[in-house]
Design a protein around this motif. Structure first.
Motif, PDB file in Angstrom:
ATOM      1  N   THR A  80      37.985  43.597  41.157  1.00 35.37           N
ATOM      2  CA  THR A  80      38.023  42.848  42.423  1.00 35.37           C
ATOM      3  C   THR A  80      37.046  43.470  43.408  1.00 35.37           C
ATOM      4  O   THR A  80      36.715  44.648  43.329  1.00 35.37           O
ATOM      5  CB  THR A  80      39.434  42.849  43.047  1.00 35.37           C
ATOM      6  OG1 THR A  80      39.854  44.195  43.252  1.00 35.37           O
ATOM      7  CG2 THR A  80      40.430  42.140  42.147  1.00 35.37           C
ATOM      8  N   GLU A  83      35.701  40.776  49.344  1.00 34.45           N
ATOM      9  CA  GLU A  83      34.785  39.770  49.858  1.00 34.45           C
ATOM     10  C   GLU A  83      35.574  38.478  50.042  1.00 34.45           C
ATOM     11  O   GLU A  83      36.467  38.165  49.260  1.00 34.45           O
ATOM     12  CB  GLU A  83      33.655  39.561  48.846  1.00 34.45           C
ATOM     13  CG  GLU A  83      32.492  38.768  49.360  1.00 34.45           C
ATOM     14  CD  GLU A  83      31.343  38.784  48.363  1.00 34.45           C
ATOM     15  OE1 GLU A  83      30.857  37.682  48.031  1.00 34.45           O
ATOM     16  OE2 GLU A  83      30.950  39.871  47.920  1.00 34.45           O
ATOM     17  N   CYS A  85      36.449  34.495  50.094  1.00 42.37           N
ATOM     18  CA  CYS A  85      36.117  33.302  49.317  1.00 42.37           C
ATOM     19  C   CYS A  85      35.383  32.321  50.229  1.00 42.37           C
ATOM     20  O   CYS A  85      35.860  32.025  51.328  1.00 42.37           O
ATOM     21  CB  CYS A  85      37.400  32.660  48.776  1.00 42.37           C
ATOM     22  SG  CYS A  85      37.140  31.059  47.981  1.00 42.37           S
ATOM     23  N   MET A  93      37.937  38.856  45.965  1.00 43.50           N
ATOM     24  CA  MET A  93      37.454  38.005  44.879  1.00 43.50           C
ATOM     25  C   MET A  93      37.479  38.796  43.575  1.00 43.50           C
ATOM     26  O   MET A  93      37.162  39.978  43.560  1.00 43.50           O
ATOM     27  CB  MET A  93      36.019  37.542  45.141  1.00 43.50           C
ATOM     28  CG  MET A  93      35.832  36.696  46.379  1.00 43.50           C
ATOM     29  SD  MET A  93      36.477  35.043  46.181  1.00 43.50           S
ATOM     30  CE  MET A  93      35.291  34.348  45.056  1.00 43.50           C
ATOM     31  N   GLU A  94      37.867  38.125  42.488  1.00 43.68           N
ATOM     32  CA  GLU A  94      37.772  38.731  41.158  1.00 43.68           C
ATOM     33  C   GLU A  94      36.358  38.490  40.642  1.00 43.68           C
ATOM     34  O   GLU A  94      35.734  37.488  40.975  1.00 43.68           O
ATOM     35  CB  GLU A  94      38.772  38.075  40.212  1.00 43.68           C
ATOM     36  CG  GLU A  94      40.211  38.305  40.607  1.00 43.68           C
ATOM     37  CD  GLU A  94      41.182  37.587  39.673  1.00 43.68           C
ATOM     38  OE1 GLU A  94      40.733  36.707  38.894  1.00 43.68           O
ATOM     39  OE2 GLU A  94      42.360  37.903  39.735  1.00 43.68           O
ATOM     40  N   PHE A  95      35.852  39.423  39.826  1.00 38.92           N
ATOM     41  CA  PHE A  95      34.511  39.225  39.278  1.00 38.92           C
ATOM     42  C   PHE A  95      34.369  39.860  37.914  1.00 38.92           C
ATOM     43  O   PHE A  95      35.136  40.741  37.528  1.00 38.92           O
ATOM     44  CB  PHE A  95      33.442  39.770  40.234  1.00 38.92           C
ATOM     45  CG  PHE A  95      33.344  41.269  40.259  1.00 38.92           C
ATOM     46  CD1 PHE A  95      32.425  41.929  39.450  1.00 38.92           C
ATOM     47  CD2 PHE A  95      34.169  42.039  41.079  1.00 38.92           C
ATOM     48  CE1 PHE A  95      32.324  43.311  39.471  1.00 38.92           C
ATOM     49  CE2 PHE A  95      34.063  43.416  41.103  1.00 38.92           C
ATOM     50  CZ  PHE A  95      33.147  44.055  40.302  1.00 38.92           C
ATOM     51  N   TYR A 111      32.078  35.184  40.100  1.00 39.65           N
ATOM     52  CA  TYR A 111      33.179  35.417  41.024  1.00 39.65           C
ATOM     53  C   TYR A 111      34.193  34.294  40.886  1.00 39.65           C
ATOM     54  O   TYR A 111      33.840  33.139  40.651  1.00 39.65           O
ATOM     55  CB  TYR A 111      32.672  35.436  42.471  1.00 39.65           C
ATOM     56  CG  TYR A 111      31.756  36.586  42.776  1.00 39.65           C
ATOM     57  CD1 TYR A 111      32.259  37.826  43.153  1.00 39.65           C
ATOM     58  CD2 TYR A 111      30.378  36.435  42.697  1.00 39.65           C
ATOM     59  CE1 TYR A 111      31.419  38.883  43.452  1.00 39.65           C
ATOM     60  CE2 TYR A 111      29.523  37.482  42.987  1.00 39.65           C
ATOM     61  CZ  TYR A 111      30.050  38.706  43.363  1.00 39.65           C
ATOM     62  OH  TYR A 111      29.209  39.739  43.651  1.00 39.65           O
ATOM     63  N   GLU A 112      35.487  34.647  41.081  1.00 32.50           N
ATOM     64  CA  GLU A 112      36.546  33.639  41.095  1.00 32.50           C
ATOM     65  C   GLU A 112      37.598  34.052  42.105  1.00 32.50           C
ATOM     66  O   GLU A 112      38.030  35.209  42.134  1.00 32.50           O
ATOM     67  CB  GLU A 112      37.178  33.474  39.719  1.00 32.50           C
ATOM     68  CG  GLU A 112      38.224  32.391  39.686  1.00 32.50           C
ATOM     69  CD  GLU A 112      38.789  32.136  38.300  1.00 32.50           C
ATOM     70  OE1 GLU A 112      39.728  31.332  38.207  1.00 32.50           O
ATOM     71  OE2 GLU A 112      38.294  32.731  37.321  1.00 32.50           O
ATOM     72  N   CYS A 113      37.997  33.088  42.918  1.00 33.63           N
ATOM     73  CA  CYS A 113      39.034  33.335  43.914  1.00 33.63           C
ATOM     74  C   CYS A 113      40.397  33.241  43.234  1.00 33.63           C
ATOM     75  O   CYS A 113      40.694  32.224  42.601  1.00 33.63           O
ATOM     76  CB  CYS A 113      38.946  32.308  45.045  1.00 33.63           C
ATOM     77  SG  CYS A 113      40.260  32.496  46.269  1.00 33.63           S
ATOM     78  N   LYS A 119      34.965  29.025  41.891  1.00 33.49           N
ATOM     79  CA  LYS A 119      34.114  29.884  41.076  1.00 33.49           C
ATOM     80  C   LYS A 119      32.673  29.707  41.492  1.00 33.49           C
ATOM     81  O   LYS A 119      32.242  28.605  41.835  1.00 33.49           O
ATOM     82  CB  LYS A 119      34.225  29.511  39.594  1.00 33.49           C
ATOM     83  CG  LYS A 119      35.608  29.673  39.026  1.00 33.49           C
ATOM     84  CD  LYS A 119      35.644  29.192  37.586  1.00 33.49           C
ATOM     85  CE  LYS A 119      37.070  29.225  37.068  1.00 33.49           C
ATOM     86  NZ  LYS A 119      37.180  28.725  35.717  1.00 33.49           N
ATOM     87  N   SER A 121      28.542  31.908  40.852  1.00 31.92           N
ATOM     88  CA  SER A 121      27.837  33.021  40.227  1.00 31.92           C
ATOM     89  C   SER A 121      26.640  33.427  41.069  1.00 31.92           C
ATOM     90  O   SER A 121      26.158  32.656  41.906  1.00 31.92           O
ATOM     91  CB  SER A 121      27.377  32.647  38.817  1.00 31.92           C
ATOM     92  OG  SER A 121      26.441  31.604  38.864  1.00 31.92           O
TER      93      SER A 121
END
Length: 124
Positions: A80, A83, A85, A93-95, A111-113, A119, A121
């Motif tokens: 994570t 940052e 979303c 944010m997960e990445f 990246y994905e919230c 999502k 990139s």
């Protein structure tokens, strides 16, 4: 429908027959058995393949994940970053990263919230 492939092998030794179109024969290099290629004229060979066969053969991961793979992705922990979303404003944010371009160029960061699943990139 099951199709026998016995015609490809020597009936004496069990070795694969060498097909020689210039001589018109199928020959076994071990036993010396010979058979005319005209005997094979009624044999029809069909090969069917799909992307699943290629992925298995070359150990490739699909770019588009199916539902089963989505379940595995949910179980996997992602890194994570603190940052926001851009869609919902959720902080965090997960990445994950992948090398999609040539080796002398940077990675692509996906990246994905975790809240709204937005999502995007970014090439680094």
């Amino acid at each position: 429908m099951s199709v026998s492939k016995d015609w490809m092998f020597c009936p004496r030794s069990g070795y694969l027959l060498d097909l020689d179109a210039s001589n018109g024969t199928a020959t076994c290099s071990v036993s010396g058995y010979k058979q005319g290629l005209q005997d094979f004229s009624s044999i029809k060979v069909e090969l069917h393949t799909d992307m699943e066969d290629y992925r298995r053969r070359y150990n490739l991961e699909p770019l588009v994940k199916n539902n089963v793979d989505e379940e595995l992705l949910k179980q996997r922990q992602r890194a994570t970053v603190d940052e926001a979303c851009p869609k919902c404003g959720n902080q965090g944010m997960e990445f994950y990263t992948m090398q999609l371009r040539s080796a002398d160029e940077g990675q692509t960061v996906f990246y994905e919230c975790p809240k709204c699943r937005h999502k995007y990139s970014q090439n680094t």
